[in-house]
Design a protein around this motif. Structure first.
Motif, PDB file in Angstrom:
ATOM      1  N   GLN A   1       0.851  -1.181   0.000  1.00  0.00           N
ATOM      2  CA  GLN A   1       0.000   0.000   0.000  1.00  0.00           C
ATOM      3  C   GLN A   1       0.895   1.242   0.000  1.00  0.00           C
ATOM      4  OE1 GLN A   1      -1.844  -1.370   3.698  1.00  0.00           O
ATOM      5  NE2 GLN A   1      -3.844  -0.972   2.755  1.00  0.00           N
TER       6      GLN A   1
ATOM      7  N   GLU B   1     -10.895   0.244   8.388  1.00  0.00           N
ATOM      8  CA  GLU B   1     -10.986  -1.211   8.214  1.00  0.00           C
ATOM      9  C   GLU B   1     -10.362  -1.653   6.904  1.00  0.00           C
ATOM     10  OE1 GLU B   1     -15.132  -1.723  10.587  1.00  0.00           O
ATOM     11  OE2 GLU B   1     -14.977  -2.774   8.645  1.00  0.00           O
ATOM     12  N   ALA B   2     -10.707  -0.905   5.853  1.00  0.00           N
ATOM     13  CA  ALA B   2     -10.207  -1.287   4.531  1.00  0.00           C
ATOM     14  C   ALA B   2      -8.696  -1.114   4.426  1.00  0.00           C
ATOM     15  CB  ALA B   2     -10.909  -0.464   3.457  1.00  0.00           C
TER      16      ALA B   2
ATOM     17  N   ALA C   1      -6.650  -1.532   6.988  1.00  0.00           N
ATOM     18  CA  ALA C   1      -6.077  -2.613   7.788  1.00  0.00           C
ATOM     19  C   ALA C   1      -6.178  -3.951   7.061  1.00  0.00           C
ATOM     20  CB  ALA C   1      -6.779  -2.682   9.136  1.00  0.00           C
ATOM     21  N   SER C   2      -7.224  -4.111   6.256  1.00  0.00           N
ATOM     22  CA  SER C   2      -7.386  -5.403   5.585  1.00  0.00           C
ATOM     23  C   SER C   2      -6.742  -5.420   4.201  1.00  0.00           C
ATOM     24  CB  SER C   2      -8.870  -5.737   5.458  1.00  0.00           C
ATOM     25  OG  SER C   2      -9.481  -4.789   4.608  1.00  0.00           O
ATOM     26  N   GLY C   3      -6.304  -4.258   3.745  1.00  0.00           N
ATOM     27  CA  GLY C   3      -5.619  -4.234   2.460  1.00  0.00           C
ATOM     28  C   GLY C   3      -6.523  -4.014   1.263  1.00  0.00           C
ATOM     29  N   GLN C   4      -7.779  -3.659   1.516  1.00  0.00           N
ATOM     30  CA  GLN C   4      -8.665  -3.410   0.364  1.00  0.00           C
ATOM     31  C   GLN C   4      -8.367  -2.073  -0.308  1.00  0.00           C
ATOM     32  OE1 GLN C   4     -11.732  -4.363   3.214  1.00  0.00           O
ATOM     33  NE2 GLN C   4     -13.005  -4.964   1.477  1.00  0.00           N
TER      34      GLN C   4
ATOM     35  N   TRP D   1      -2.322  -2.604   6.275  1.00  0.00           N
ATOM     36  CA  TRP D   1      -2.110  -4.027   6.032  1.00  0.00           C
ATOM     37  C   TRP D   1      -0.642  -4.232   5.655  1.00  0.00           C
ATOM     38  CZ3 TRP D   1      -1.665  -5.794   0.687  1.00  0.00           C
ATOM     39  CH2 TRP D   1      -1.511  -7.185   0.588  1.00  0.00           C
ATOM     40  N   ARG D   2      -0.187  -3.519   4.621  1.00  0.00           N
ATOM     41  CA  ARG D   2       1.229  -3.569   4.239  1.00  0.00           C
ATOM     42  C   ARG D   2       1.602  -2.229   3.625  1.00  0.00           C
ATOM     43  NH1 ARG D   2       2.761  -8.252   0.202  1.00  0.00           N
ATOM     44  NH2 ARG D   2       4.874  -7.976   0.956  1.00  0.00           N
TER      45      ARG D   2
END
Ligand code: ADP
Ligand code: MG
Length: 678
Positions: free
Chosen positions: A308, A354-355, A357-360, A378-379
């Motif tokens: 990201q 949330e998105a 943290a989840s990588g969306q 997330w990354r």
């Protein structure tokens, strides 16, 4: 070394009361006291002869008091006069508003005064700026330090305290340089340096002392940066290796061809991103040189490599604009771009967190909202900071701490010389875009007196009617008060809309508007529906509306050079001729000079140099730049040579030898954990 950090309250001659006075000066322990260096000196070694005093000149005189007289002027000012005599003649020394002097200065004393000479021969007066009653303790010393004081603390008392502590504590002050290094760079011992900065033996000793202590500060600052960077230095860092053809896609669909300079810096950035060593790169490029696209291409590489990317901007307007242009650049690809600012509604904010943290979400563009604690990635592979000079060190560092050691790209249009950049930022690398996109015409800049302000508005009218031009009118910057800025902007807006531009669409934008309102008005300006945009300085950085060709700044004398240059950078972004009007009546020589320099050059690098010299480095960055405002001896504008030496030395020193200095360094730079507000 520990006892250097001992509270001064327990020193001989200092009790709780005195120590309170010292606290007000930021002096809490011996260490602080040693670094409480004189602001000037009083040189009694070579006084002027009273007979040779000349009206208008600055003089220093040593003489015997022959009589005193205290009075009050009609306006209620206290005046104290003393007749001074030396072997050549007599002069009247005059003090204003210091009624307590009657208890200090009396006939028969020998005193030393300095100040400006006024009047005609035979009736000369000396307006005293510094004075000293000579007594036994100070009589044998020619050069006396003049310290910054606080109520209840006199020069004499402070000097006596210094004289006491110097011989007692200097022997245990840490000497961080080896004998070899001191010889190589012609540096004196640290103890000699402190002693002679406070009580110089002579001019030569003072210069050596100053050199050593200025270098000491620069070096400590470097060490502090390195130690901090070492702490956050990962064993390895993310490596960006492209897994998709996103980057090629982007290059193919670029809205324009990159300039050679842009292509070069993209290349430099890509090379950094491919290595396991963390990228810490400063991208310097004048306003309008096209930094955003460079950042976008770097983010494309991060996303293509499976990471990201985040981009942080100092204002909501700028974040919004970046969000729009970056979304547009990635529109044809399978990349999710989001925005997050202080005005993002709570529900949406939760979803974005949330998105992320989840990588969306692949790319997030935002303001300081990006460094809030709950936000996790997330990354995160790349963090970009735009207009970095508007952030504090802490804020920059915080974005870098998100994720697992992302690569860092910080961008600025306020360029500084290389040595200075290295000194201020530590081990970062510098890339420079030294070329403007093709077809740009230099903005024509004119300084206009307030009385001619109407002419500017007439010009704007004509340009709008005949050429469909668009204009920004930026309102006075009222010191320290956003509210006052707002009032000024609203007043001007009403006046323009009701009178001069009654048949033209005028808009108003300022920091107090809701995000949606700001967006709406910017959108309408971009679409050309609004022709004249009245604004506070919220549009100062980054805003990009290529169709706008006129920038008028009201009360331009209140702005600094970098700010004026940033404001001017809002125009001249398209192919049409642009104009910048700086309206104002400067009250100071500096103010006048600034406006004249603006007329002469469009080169941000030259302007930054001027700005740095006019304001000094501390002001240039404000207190936002951590540690810099704690430099008491070194001067970041003038001590270029010493900065170079400190760069060399830092490479030679073994940092792990300096772990023991941590406390010492924290003490030195402790009062600077400011976080810039915005
Ligand atoms: P800054 O360096 O001030 O952030 P921007 O990235 O906002 O500059 O770019 C300024 C303007 O120049 C934008 O409208 C952008 O689209 C345009 N631009 C950037 N690079 C080029 C280029 N190589 N050719 C033509 N236009 C460009
Ligand atoms: Mg920009």
């Amino acid at each position: 070394m520990e006892h250097l950090f001992q509270d001064i309250q327990y020193l001989k001659g200092i009790g709780p009361k005195r120590s309170q006075q010292f606290k007000r000066l930021g002096v809490e322990n011996i260490f602080d006291l040693l670094w409480h260096v004189p602001r000037a000196y009083f040189n009694r070694g070579n006084p002027d002869k009273i007979r040779s005093l000349i009206h208008g000149e600055f003089a220093a005189v040593r003489g015997v008091v022959k009589g005193t007289h205290a009075s009050r002027s009609r306006r209620g000012m206290n005046i104290f006069k003393a007749i001074l005599q030396d072997d050549s003649g007599a002069v009247t020394a005059v003090w204003f508003n210091q009624p307590f002097l009657a208890g200090i200065i009396s006939s028969g004393q020998e005193i030393f005064v300095s100040g400006k000479v006024k009047g005609s021969p035979g009736a000369l007066e000396l307006n005293v700026s510094e004075y000293e009653v000579l007594d036994e303790t100070s009589q044998h010393i020619d050069v006396l330090p003049i310290y910054i004081l606080t109520e209840g603390l006199s020069q004499k008392a402070l000097r006596a305290i210094m004289m006491n502590i110097l011989p007692e504590y200097l022997p245990s002050y840490p000497e961080i340089l080896s004998k070899d290094i001191k010889e190589e760079y012609d540096l004196c011992d640290i103890a000699f340096a402190f002693y002679n900065l406070h009580f110089p033996q002579d001019g030569k000793a003072y210069l050596r002392a100053r050199k050593r202590l200025a270098l000491e500060e620069l070096l400590l600052f470097q060490i502090s940066l390195r130690l901090e960077q070492a702490k956050s230095k990962p064993q390895s860092c993310v490596v960006h290796l492209e897994k998709t053809n996103l980057v090629q896609e982007m290059w193919k669909k670029l809205p324009f061809e990159l300039t050679a300079a842009q292509a070069r810096v993209v290349d430099e950035i890509y090379q950094d991103m491919e290595t396991p060593c963390r990228m810490n790169r400063l991208l310097q490029g004048d306003v309008g040189s096209g930094k955003t696209i460079v950042a976008a291409l770097a983010m494309a590489k991060a996303v293509s490599s499976g990471f990201q990317a985040a981009m942080m901007a100092p204002t909501e307007i700028l974040a919004e604009q970046h969000y729009m242009s970056i979304s547009r650049l990635f529109a044809h690809c399978d990349v999710v771009v989001a925005r997050l600012t202080g005005s993002t509604p709570p529900g949406e904010r939760r979803m974005i967190l949330e998105a992320l943290a989840s990588g969306q979400i692949d790319i997030v563009v935002g303001t300081q909202a990006l460094i809030q604690e709950e936000l996790g990635f997330w990354r995160l592979g790349l963090a970009v900071i735009d207009e970095q000079h508007r952030f504090g060190v802490k804020q920059r560092a915080l974005l870098g701490l998100k994720g697992d050691m992302p690569d860092l790209l910080v961008m600025t249009a306020t360029p500084i010389p290389r040595t200075l950049a290295l000194t201020v930022y530590g081990d970062l690398l510098v890339s420079i875009i030294d070329e403007m996109p093709p077809g740009r015409k230099a903005v024509k800049t004119k300084f206009i007196r307030n009385s001619d302000g109407e002419k500017v508005y007439d010009f704007i009218r004509t340009q709008i009617h005949d050429h469909g031009a668009q204009a920004y009118i930026v309102c006075p910057l009222v010191e320290e008060s956003e509210k006052q800025d707002l009032i000024a902007a609203v007043t001007l807006y009403d006046e323009l809309r009701n009178n001069i531009f009654s048949d033209i669409q005028v808009g108003l934008i300022h920091g107090r508007l809701k995000q949606a309102e700001k967006e709406l008005i910017m959108e309408r300006f971009k679409r050309g529906e609004v022709k004249v945009l009245v604004s506070t300085t919220v549009i100062e950085v980054g805003v990009d509306v290529p169709e706008a060709t006129i920038m008028a700044v009201v009360h331009a004398e209140r702005f600094g050079l970098s700010q004026l240059h940033q404001l001017r950078g809002r125009v001249g972004r398209g192919k049409k001729q642009s104009y910048c009007f700086l309206i104002g009546d400067p009250h100071t020589e500096d103010g006048y000079k600034r406006l004249k320099i603006m007329e002469k050059t469009n080169d941000g690098f030259i302007l930054a140099q001027h700005d740095l010299i006019i304001r000094g480095a501390g002001e240039f960055w404000g207190v936002k730049q951590h540690g810099l405002n704690q430099l008491k001896v070194a001067n970041l504008v003038k001590d270029q040579k010493l900065m170079e030496i400190s760069q060399c030395l830092i490479k030679k020193l073994n940092l792990s030898d300096y772990d023991y200095l941590e406390r010492y360094i924290n003490e030195k730079f402790k009062k600077n954990q400011h976080i810039a507000g915005n």
